[in-house]
Design a protein around this motif. Structure first.
Motif, PDB file in Angstrom:
ATOM      1  N   TRP A 169       0.831  -1.204   0.000  1.00 16.32           N
ATOM      2  CA  TRP A 169       0.000   0.000   0.000  1.00 16.32           C
ATOM      3  C   TRP A 169       0.864   1.251   0.000  1.00 16.32           C
ATOM      4  O   TRP A 169       0.600   2.212  -0.714  1.00 16.32           O
ATOM      5  CB  TRP A 169      -0.913  -0.018   1.224  1.00 16.32           C
ATOM      6  CG  TRP A 169      -1.770   1.202   1.337  1.00 16.32           C
ATOM      7  CD1 TRP A 169      -2.783   1.577   0.503  1.00 16.32           C
ATOM      8  CD2 TRP A 169      -1.678   2.224   2.342  1.00 16.32           C
ATOM      9  NE1 TRP A 169      -3.331   2.772   0.917  1.00 16.32           N
ATOM     10  CE2 TRP A 169      -2.675   3.188   2.043  1.00 16.32           C
ATOM     11  CE3 TRP A 169      -0.874   2.409   3.456  1.00 16.32           C
ATOM     12  CZ2 TRP A 169      -2.867   4.315   2.826  1.00 16.32           C
ATOM     13  CZ3 TRP A 169      -1.064   3.529   4.242  1.00 16.32           C
ATOM     14  CH2 TRP A 169      -2.054   4.465   3.919  1.00 16.32           C
ATOM     15  N   TRP A 187       7.291   4.342  -1.610  1.00 18.25           N
ATOM     16  CA  TRP A 187       7.709   5.210  -0.502  1.00 18.25           C
ATOM     17  C   TRP A 187       8.556   4.453   0.511  1.00 18.25           C
ATOM     18  O   TRP A 187       9.230   5.062   1.326  1.00 18.25           O
ATOM     19  CB  TRP A 187       6.477   5.787   0.188  1.00 18.25           C
ATOM     20  CG  TRP A 187       5.819   6.826  -0.646  1.00 18.25           C
ATOM     21  CD1 TRP A 187       5.098   6.634  -1.781  1.00 18.25           C
ATOM     22  CD2 TRP A 187       5.842   8.231  -0.429  1.00 18.25           C
ATOM     23  NE1 TRP A 187       4.673   7.819  -2.275  1.00 18.25           N
ATOM     24  CE2 TRP A 187       5.100   8.824  -1.462  1.00 18.25           C
ATOM     25  CE3 TRP A 187       6.398   9.030   0.552  1.00 18.25           C
ATOM     26  CZ2 TRP A 187       4.920  10.187  -1.548  1.00 18.25           C
ATOM     27  CZ3 TRP A 187       6.216  10.391   0.474  1.00 18.25           C
ATOM     28  CH2 TRP A 187       5.484  10.957  -0.575  1.00 18.25           C
ATOM     29  N   ARG A 215       4.936  22.163   7.738  1.00 21.85           N
ATOM     30  CA  ARG A 215       3.700  22.939   7.523  1.00 21.85           C
ATOM     31  C   ARG A 215       3.861  24.377   8.004  1.00 21.85           C
ATOM     32  O   ARG A 215       3.407  25.306   7.332  1.00 21.85           O
ATOM     33  CB  ARG A 215       2.543  22.268   8.258  1.00 21.85           C
ATOM     34  CG  ARG A 215       2.102  20.926   7.687  1.00 21.85           C
ATOM     35  CD  ARG A 215       0.798  20.473   8.337  1.00 21.85           C
ATOM     36  NE  ARG A 215       0.458  19.106   7.997  1.00 21.85           N
ATOM     37  CZ  ARG A 215       0.733  18.042   8.751  1.00 21.85           C
ATOM     38  NH1 ARG A 215       1.368  18.220   9.917  1.00 21.85           N
ATOM     39  NH2 ARG A 215       0.399  16.834   8.383  1.00 21.85           N
ATOM     40  N   ASN A 239       1.702  18.964   0.341  1.00 25.12           N
ATOM     41  CA  ASN A 239       0.931  17.847  -0.197  1.00 25.12           C
ATOM     42  C   ASN A 239       0.620  16.883   0.955  1.00 25.12           C
ATOM     43  O   ASN A 239       1.462  16.088   1.363  1.00 25.12           O
ATOM     44  CB  ASN A 239       1.723  17.134  -1.292  1.00 25.12           C
ATOM     45  CG  ASN A 239       0.879  16.122  -2.053  1.00 25.12           C
ATOM     46  OD1 ASN A 239       0.047  15.433  -1.474  1.00 25.12           O
ATOM     47  ND2 ASN A 239       1.102  16.028  -3.355  1.00 25.12           N
ATOM     48  N   GLU A 240      -0.596  16.975   1.492  1.00 27.87           N
ATOM     49  CA  GLU A 240      -0.959  16.205   2.670  1.00 27.87           C
ATOM     50  C   GLU A 240      -1.044  14.706   2.386  1.00 27.87           C
ATOM     51  O   GLU A 240      -0.827  13.886   3.285  1.00 27.87           O
ATOM     52  CB  GLU A 240      -2.290  16.702   3.237  1.00 27.87           C
ATOM     53  CG  GLU A 240      -2.232  18.103   3.815  1.00 27.87           C
ATOM     54  CD  GLU A 240      -1.318  18.207   5.029  1.00 27.87           C
ATOM     55  OE1 GLU A 240      -1.079  17.159   5.679  1.00 27.87           O
ATOM     56  OE2 GLU A 240      -0.838  19.313   5.333  1.00 27.87           O
ATOM     57  N   ASP A 241      -1.384  14.322   1.141  1.00 31.67           N
ATOM     58  CA  ASP A 241      -1.415  12.893   0.813  1.00 31.67           C
ATOM     59  C   ASP A 241      -0.029  12.274   0.956  1.00 31.67           C
ATOM     60  O   ASP A 241       0.117  11.147   1.444  1.00 31.67           O
ATOM     61  CB  ASP A 241      -1.920  12.694  -0.619  1.00 31.67           C
ATOM     62  CG  ASP A 241      -3.395  13.048  -0.756  1.00 31.67           C
ATOM     63  OD1 ASP A 241      -4.110  12.966   0.267  1.00 31.67           O
ATOM     64  OD2 ASP A 241      -3.824  13.391  -1.868  1.00 31.67           O
ATOM     65  N   GLU A 242       0.995  13.028   0.538  1.00 36.57           N
ATOM     66  CA  GLU A 242       2.357  12.531   0.689  1.00 36.57           C
ATOM     67  C   GLU A 242       2.763  12.474   2.161  1.00 36.57           C
ATOM     68  O   GLU A 242       3.489  11.565   2.574  1.00 36.57           O
ATOM     69  CB  GLU A 242       3.318  13.421  -0.098  1.00 36.57           C
ATOM     70  CG  GLU A 242       3.106  13.357  -1.600  1.00 36.57           C
ATOM     71  CD  GLU A 242       3.981  14.345  -2.355  1.00 36.57           C
ATOM     72  OE1 GLU A 242       4.195  14.126  -3.565  1.00 36.57           O
ATOM     73  OE2 GLU A 242       4.451  15.323  -1.744  1.00 36.57           O
ATOM     74  N   ASN A 296       0.727  11.841   4.640  1.00 36.85           N
ATOM     75  CA  ASN A 296       0.064  10.656   5.193  1.00 36.85           C
ATOM     76  C   ASN A 296       0.827   9.385   4.834  1.00 36.85           C
ATOM     77  O   ASN A 296       0.981   8.475   5.665  1.00 36.85           O
ATOM     78  CB  ASN A 296      -1.372  10.572   4.683  1.00 36.85           C
ATOM     79  CG  ASN A 296      -2.244  11.690   5.230  1.00 36.85           C
ATOM     80  OD1 ASN A 296      -1.977  12.230   6.307  1.00 36.85           O
ATOM     81  ND2 ASN A 296      -3.281  12.057   4.494  1.00 36.85           N
ATOM     82  N   LEU A 297       1.306   9.302   3.597  1.00 35.85           N
ATOM     83  CA  LEU A 297       2.073   8.128   3.186  1.00 35.85           C
ATOM     84  C   LEU A 297       3.400   8.052   3.923  1.00 35.85           C
ATOM     85  O   LEU A 297       3.862   6.970   4.301  1.00 35.85           O
ATOM     86  CB  LEU A 297       2.306   8.157   1.670  1.00 35.85           C
ATOM     87  CG  LEU A 297       1.093   7.823   0.804  1.00 35.85           C
ATOM     88  CD1 LEU A 297       1.423   8.032  -0.662  1.00 35.85           C
ATOM     89  CD2 LEU A 297       0.644   6.391   1.037  1.00 35.85           C
ATOM     90  N   GLN A 350       4.020   9.213   6.914  1.00 37.15           N
ATOM     91  CA  GLN A 350       3.722   8.776   8.278  1.00 37.15           C
ATOM     92  C   GLN A 350       3.408   7.284   8.308  1.00 37.15           C
ATOM     93  O   GLN A 350       3.820   6.581   9.237  1.00 37.15           O
ATOM     94  CB  GLN A 350       2.557   9.581   8.834  1.00 37.15           C
ATOM     95  CG  GLN A 350       2.908  11.047   9.111  1.00 37.15           C
ATOM     96  CD  GLN A 350       1.702  11.847   9.574  1.00 37.15           C
ATOM     97  OE1 GLN A 350       0.567  11.581   9.183  1.00 37.15           O
ATOM     98  NE2 GLN A 350       1.946  12.855  10.412  1.00 37.15           N
TER      99      GLN A 350
END
Length: 297
Positions: free
Chosen positions: A57, A61, A146, A157-160, A162-163, A165
């Protein structure tokens, strides 16, 4: 002749051969041990299948983490100051400003139906910064990024994030999975050891007789070691078979997340892992054979 045999071998008495196995090969103790070890190995297999799915998933990364920060094109005069601010964040390895042409080329390849050419895309894209993170990121790394971006009106880029983390969580979960597997392996070895220990005690007379006749230690221990190895390996194969309902049952759900679990990759680890813990348990059970500390019946 039949009367003589009935006198020599009483009714309801089953003769058995000396060695590590009963006749039939497994008694109730061995079957119970095999079932318990099978359940433990199945749990280990489920844990590592979950780690496999989580790694898929996260994807690429796992190898190298990148975070992008976007600055509005009208604020290009702030680009240099923003880059310097980001470089000062702890655990940020490097900051690279992505050229508009490079970003446009990537965007054009991603949006296959884009009606604008590369130059038109470049004119509409924000100023982009690519941040490389060092290993062992600090607790407040993403908050610091941030804060630095917000000071200049940029966005992260918050999606990056999250990945990234998730990558950290998976790394920590990997250590926990290894520790849990080690504890379960120790428990399985002790279960097999106790099972074989009961067999040793039940056959103590045979063992003493074999030692008095000059049998070497390895000759006495080998049947029990082989029995422990077969118990563990058999439990490993059974645990692998029981993983298939889990893979099949979750297949449709995992497919929506683009995860393809490879249960075949667990066959050899479970087989050899089970054989190893069985062998270790057998060595523990037969450790006192050489010292003659097996009480006779």
């Amino acid at each position: 002749m039949n009367q003589r045999n009935s006198a020599v071998i009483p009714d309801k008495v089953n003769p058995r051969l000396p060695g590590g196995f009963n006749l039939p090969p497994f008694g109730i103790q061995q079957i119970l041990a095999l079932m318990i070890v099978c359940i433990a190995l199945w749990a280990v297999g489920v844990i590592w299948l979950g780690m496999q799915g989580a790694s898929q998933w996260v994807g690429s990364w796992q190898d190298e983490i990148r975070i992008h920060v976007y600055l509005h094109s009208k604020d290009t005069d702030k680009a240099t100051a923003l880059k310097q601010k980001l470089e000062l964040v702890e655990k940020v390895e490097s900051v690279r400003q992505v050229s508009a042409q490079e970003a446009a080329a990537w965007m054009q390849g991603w949006l296959s139906d884009a009606r604008m050419n590369q130059q038109e895309l470049a004119d509409h894209l924000p100023v982009s910064f690519e941040i490389s993170l060092a290993e062992g990121a600090s607790e407040f790394l993403f908050s610091d990024i941030r804060d630095a971006a917000t000071q200049f009106g940029a966005v992260v880029n918050e999606d990056e994030v999250n990945l990234a983390q998730a990558h950290q969580w998976i790394s920590q979960a990997g250590y926990l999975a290894g520790f849990a597997s080690l504890i379960l392996a120790l428990a399985m070895a002790l279960i097999i050891s106790n099972t074989l220990r009961m067999t040793l005690l039940a056959r103590s007379d045979e063992i003493h007789l074999m030692r008095l006749m000059g049998a070497q230690e390895w000759f006495v221990r080998m049947p029990f070691i082989l029995e422990g190895m077969v118990l563990g390996a058999g439990a490993g194969i059974a645990a692998w078979v029981l993983l298939w309902p889990v893979v099949i049952g979750t297949g449709d759900w995992l497919y929506t997340m683009q995860i393809d679990l490879n249960s075949w990759a667990m066959l050899l680890p479970l087989l050899f892992g089970g054989g190893l813990v069985g062998t270790v348990g057998a060595f523990i059970a037969t450790a006192k054979v050489s010292s003659g500390d097996i009480p006779s019946n």
